[in-house]
Motif scaffolding. Structure first.
Motif, short mmCIF file in Angstrom:
data_model
loop_
_atom_site.label_atom_id
_atom_site.label_comp_id
_atom_site.label_asym_id
_atom_site.label_seq_id
_atom_site.Cartn_x
_atom_site.Cartn_y
_atom_site.Cartn_z
N GLU A 34 46.50 44.64 69.02
CA GLU A 34 47.37 44.16 67.94
C GLU A 34 46.57 43.87 66.68
O GLU A 34 46.99 44.21 65.57
N ILE A 35 45.39 43.24 66.85
CA ILE A 35 44.53 42.97 65.69
C ILE A 35 44.03 44.28 65.09
O ILE A 35 44.02 44.47 63.87
N ALA A 36 43.62 45.21 65.99
CA ALA A 36 43.13 46.51 65.52
C ALA A 36 44.21 47.23 64.72
O ALA A 36 43.95 47.80 63.65
N ARG A 37 45.45 47.18 65.24
CA ARG A 37 46.56 47.88 64.55
C ARG A 37 46.86 47.22 63.21
O ARG A 37 47.16 47.90 62.21
N GLN A 38 46.78 45.88 63.15
CA GLN A 38 47.02 45.18 61.89
C GLN A 38 45.96 45.57 60.85
O GLN A 38 46.30 45.83 59.69
N LEU A 39 44.69 45.61 61.28
CA LEU A 39 43.62 46.01 60.36
C LEU A 39 43.82 47.45 59.90
O LEU A 39 43.60 47.79 58.72
N PHE A 40 44.26 48.30 60.81
CA PHE A 40 44.51 49.71 60.49
C PHE A 40 45.63 49.83 59.46
O PHE A 40 45.51 50.55 58.46
N ASP A 41 46.73 49.11 59.70
CA ASP A 41 47.89 49.20 58.79
C ASP A 41 47.57 48.63 57.41
O ASP A 41 48.17 49.06 56.42
N GLU A 42 46.65 47.65 57.35
CA GLU A 42 46.36 46.98 56.09
C GLU A 42 45.12 47.53 55.38
O GLU A 42 44.61 46.91 54.45
N MET A 43 44.62 48.68 55.81
CA MET A 43 43.41 49.23 55.20
C MET A 43 43.59 49.37 53.69
O MET A 43 44.48 50.08 53.21
N SER A 44 42.72 48.70 52.95
CA SER A 44 42.85 48.66 51.49
C SER A 44 42.31 49.91 50.82
O SER A 44 42.73 50.26 49.72
N CYS A 45 41.37 50.57 51.49
CA CYS A 45 40.70 51.71 50.84
C CYS A 45 41.35 53.04 51.20
O CYS A 45 40.84 54.10 50.86
N GLY A 46 42.46 52.99 51.93
CA GLY A 46 43.11 54.23 52.33
C GLY A 46 42.56 54.75 53.63
O GLY A 46 41.37 54.59 53.93
N LYS A 47 43.41 55.35 54.42
CA LYS A 47 43.02 55.83 55.74
C LYS A 47 42.53 57.27 55.65
O LYS A 47 43.17 58.11 55.04
N ASN A 48 41.39 57.55 56.28
CA ASN A 48 40.91 58.92 56.39
C ASN A 48 41.07 59.39 57.84
O ASN A 48 41.59 58.66 58.69
N VAL A 49 40.63 60.59 58.12
CA VAL A 49 40.79 61.15 59.47
C VAL A 49 40.06 60.29 60.50
O VAL A 49 40.55 60.10 61.63
N ILE A 50 38.90 59.73 60.11
CA ILE A 50 38.15 58.88 61.04
C ILE A 50 38.96 57.62 61.37
O ILE A 50 38.96 57.15 62.51
N SER A 51 39.66 57.07 60.37
CA SER A 51 40.49 55.89 60.60
C SER A 51 41.57 56.18 61.64
O SER A 51 41.78 55.41 62.58
N TRP A 52 42.26 57.29 61.45
CA TRP A 52 43.31 57.68 62.40
C TRP A 52 42.71 57.93 63.79
O TRP A 52 43.27 57.50 64.80
N GLY A 53 41.57 58.61 63.80
CA GLY A 53 40.92 58.88 65.09
C GLY A 53 40.51 57.61 65.81
O GLY A 53 40.64 57.50 67.04
N SER A 54 40.03 56.62 65.04
CA SER A 54 39.60 55.34 65.64
C SER A 54 40.79 54.62 66.27
O SER A 54 40.70 54.09 67.38
N MET A 55 41.92 54.60 65.56
CA MET A 55 43.10 53.91 66.07
C MET A 55 43.69 54.64 67.27
O MET A 55 44.11 54.02 68.26
N ILE A 56 43.71 55.96 67.20
CA ILE A 56 44.22 56.76 68.33
C ILE A 56 43.35 56.53 69.56
O ILE A 56 43.86 56.32 70.67
N ALA A 57 42.03 56.55 69.37
CA ALA A 57 41.11 56.34 70.49
C ALA A 57 41.30 54.95 71.09
O ALA A 57 41.26 54.77 72.31
N GLY A 58 41.52 53.95 70.21
CA GLY A 58 41.76 52.59 70.70
C GLY A 58 43.00 52.50 71.56
O GLY A 58 43.00 51.83 72.61
N CYS A 59 44.06 53.18 71.15
CA CYS A 59 45.29 53.20 71.96
C CYS A 59 45.05 53.87 73.31
O CYS A 59 45.50 53.36 74.35
N VAL A 60 44.34 54.97 73.31
CA VAL A 60 44.07 55.68 74.57
C VAL A 60 43.22 54.81 75.50
O VAL A 60 43.49 54.71 76.69
N GLN A 61 42.18 54.15 74.94
CA GLN A 61 41.32 53.28 75.75
C GLN A 61 42.10 52.16 76.41
O GLN A 61 41.79 51.73 77.52
#
Length: 678
Positions: free
Chosen positions: A253-280
């Motif tokens: 939940e904290i990871a998803r909140q940080l992901f949703d609130e990214m101030s500098c914009g999400k790049n492919v690595i950001s999406w990959g990090s969040m996807i990997a976190g969900c899978v883990q």
């Protein structure tokens, strides 16, 4: 855990100083003088075999020097180190090369992990006597990238403290972290703060990775507070590291909140990090939803994301999503990466689609041992033992050398297909033919092979004759215990369970199997004793669950659940199928109900098994569909459900694929691919 600030002084795992250095003479034509220096251990002399290069004037002009810089820069970017070094030494023969040349070469050595060439550059820099902090930073990065962290530390320690800046500190921290010396990296961070140097974004990115590596959430939170207090505006790398860290600790939940609130914009690595976190965290549906959202935003995927997601599709047997990812792989032109091909083979095989797995394998432009292991293992778990053995022979004919994982897959394939003689022959020839000494995993496969075939005494003798240096693991005894359940050998099961629980007393699975064996044998007093032992230890039996994927959604079914969507229709379908099956000759196998209740109640309990509910749900929602029904089961499928699904496949004229904890069952026209051998 060793406190971060103490890790450097207490750790014995890292060479903080090199062995005694050896004198090394390096000749450099600088003002026609020869210099002799003593450098780090084993720095080779900077000499290479020359290739034809354009000549450099004895007194090069600025124009010539600029041309040389451009040429070396281009060669370094292309990874053509040998040619770049040839130009460097021509420059040395005609004077002192520009300092920028060394920067280009060090960066190239870092990218290519070229330690020998990197040490040659270091030798040149020491000879010239003046290096500059930028080159020192690149030297540290080069040694770290090549795994020589001790050399990186020595470069750092020889720089005057007054000259050390945040870039040098961070280069050293990064070196430790990328070589997985996480505590040492954190210790350097603490030292940097004590000496008054403020960290930058790259420093925080490295330190957060270290916190993820040592699995210390509290320390990670401390670093997060340091970041907030620093006043820095976190860049994408820092924000991605925070997402990874919190997801790794299960704080999704904290990871998803940080992901949703990214101030500098999400790049492919950001999406990959969040996807990997969900899978883990086994939130596979969420991972697939994120991937779809990523596609809607027209972000190009990469091999890291697809190789993370494909196992998630395998976990849920979500073949449709797997095929969508396959199409994205083609669109993103990732088909040249052998890791992606291997992940595709594994996904299709674990979704029960052996034909597509084989098709992907046959179309591979190049294969490695992992490719062969994936297709052999996939065929084995899907009951195609003979095909797996054929691929094993083909693998050797094409010049690939099997490894210990290959042989685990082959022996497992023999076990699932009942190929006892073939399995014994392969096992007995492992050392001589393949130069592979059997490991405990291979012994477990052999016990499973013998046990499934009904050779229980032979399997027990096989365990007792294992070499002294290879002690039977709980999985070895567990394989024999599972075989005792299949063949109803209560006395042997009691002995075997004792061995398994002595090794792994916290494995509640062994208690459950033993309880089930006693229940099947009508030994209800023993069942009570085992269940009391489980209760005393705080163990609970996991309920039977099944999963199906339909219309891009994954549905979960639990045995006996009355709160399901369309519950009334599901149970009506179960009843309808039950009547049709009985008319076709089906007799409920109530001995698979492991409770001491009346026969009528046992029949009702059988109707509530999760795989029957899942199949009924698919049937009432896909009247005209002819596609296979795919079900995942968290436990071994019981004998009654196995019989029922054979009848259903014939009645509704649809293929039904069930993956339980042991293997795949392909039901078609009233017959199962396992040939009732599982």
């Amino acid at each position: 855990m060793t406190p971060p600030c103490m890790a450097l002084t207490q750790s014995q795992s890292l060479p903080l100083c090199l062995p005694q250095s050896i004198p090394l003479s390096i000749q450099c034509h600088n003002n026609n003088a020869c210099s002799h220096v003593t450098l780090f251990n084993s720095i080779p002399s900077p000499c290479v075999t020359r290739v034809a290069t354009k000549s450099i004037p004895a007194s090069p002009t600025t124009k010539h020097l600029n041309s040389t810089l451009v040429e070396i820069s281009t060669l370094c970017k292309q990874g053509r180190l040998k040619e770049a070094f040839d130009i460097l030494f021509l420059c040395c023969e005609n004077g002192s090369p520009p300092w920028e040349i060394y920067g280009y070469l060090l960066q190239a050595c870092t990218r290519k992990r070229a330690l020998t060439e990197g040490k040659q550059i270091h030798a040149q820099l020491v000879i010239r006597g003046s290096q500059g902090l930028k080159l020192e930073t690149k030297l540290i990065s080069m040694y770290a990238a090549c795994g020589s962290v001790g050399d990186a530390e020595l470069v750092f320690e020889r720089i005057p403290r007054s000259d050390i800046n945040v870039f040098l500190w961070t280069a050293l921290i990064s070196g430790y972290v990328q070589n997985e010396f996480y505590e040492e990296g954190l210790a350097i961070y603490c030292k940097m703060r004590r000496e008054g140097t403020a960290p930058d974004n790259f420093t925080f990115s490295c330190v957060l990775k270290a916190c993820s590596g040592i699995s210390d959430l509290q320390l990670g939170k401390v670093i997060h507070v340091h970041l907030l207090k620093s006043g820095l505006q976190p860049d994408a790398a820092v924000q991605n590291s925070l997402v990874v860290m919190y997801a790794r600790y299960g704080k999704l939940e904290i990871a998803r909140q940080l992901f949703d609130e990214m101030s500098c914009g999400k790049n492919v690595i950001s999406w990959g990090s969040m996807i990997a976190g969900c899978v883990q965290n086994q939130c596979v549906n969420e991972a697939l939803e994120l991937f779809r959202e990523m596609q809607i935003r027209c972000l190009k995927t990469n091999w890291v994301i697809v190789t993370t997601l494909l196992p998630a599709c395998s976990y849920l047997a979500a073949i449709k999503q797997g095929k969508e990812i396959h199409s994205q792989i083609v669109k993103a032109d990732l088909v040249s990466d052998v890791m992606v091909w291997n992940a595709l083979i594994d996904m299709y095989a674990k979704c029960g689609n052996v034909d597509d797995a084989r098709q992907v394998f046959d179309r591979m432009p190049e294969r490695d041992v992992v490719s062969w292991n994936a297709v052999i293992g996939g065929c084995g778990t899907n009951g195609c033992g003979e095909v797996a053995l054929g691929l094993f022979k083909e693998m050797q004919q094409e010049g690939f050398v099997p490894n210990h994982i290959t042989l685990i897959h082959v022996l497992s394939a023999c076990s699932h297909a009942g190929l006892v003689e073939e399995g014994l022959q392969i096992f007995n020839s492992m050392s001589e033919t393949f130069d592979i000494r059997p490991r405990v995993e291979h012994y477990a496969c052999m016990v499973d092979l013998l046990g499934r075939a009904g050779f229980l005494d032979e399997a027990e003798q096989f365990i007792n004759k294992m070499p002294k240096e290879i002690k039977p693991s709980s999985s070895v005894w567990g394989s024999l215990l599972a075989a005792c359940r299949v063949h109803g050998n209560v006395e042997l099961a009691t002995r075997v369970a004792k061995h398994a629980l002595e090794i792994d007393p916290e494995n509640n699975g062994y208690y459950i199997i033993l309880s089930n064996i006693y229940a099947a044998g009508g030994r209800w007093d023993d069942v009570k004793k085992v269940r009391k032992m489980m209760k005393d230890r705080g163990f609970k039996k996991s309920p039977g669950c099944s999963w199906i994927e339909m219309n891009n959604r994954v549905y979960t079914f639990t045995a006996g659940d009355q709160s399901l969507p369309q519950s009334k229709e599901i149970y009506a379908m179960v009843e309808k199928l039950s009547i049709q099956m009985k008319e076709a000759g089906y007799v409920p196998e109530t001995n698979f109900v492991l409770y001491n209740v009346q026969e009528k109640e046992k029949e009702m309990m059988l109707c509530g098994h999760s795989e029957k509910l899942a199949i009924s749900f698919v049937l009432i929602n896909t009247h005209t569909c002819t596609r296979p029904i795919r079900v995942i089961k968290n436990l071994r499928i019981c004998g009654d459900c196995h019989t029922v699904i054979k009848f259903i496949s014939k009645i509704v004229r649809r293929e039904i694929i069930v993956r339980d904890t042991n293997r795949f069952h392909h039901f078609k026209g009233g017959v199962c691919s396992c040939r009732d051998y599982w």
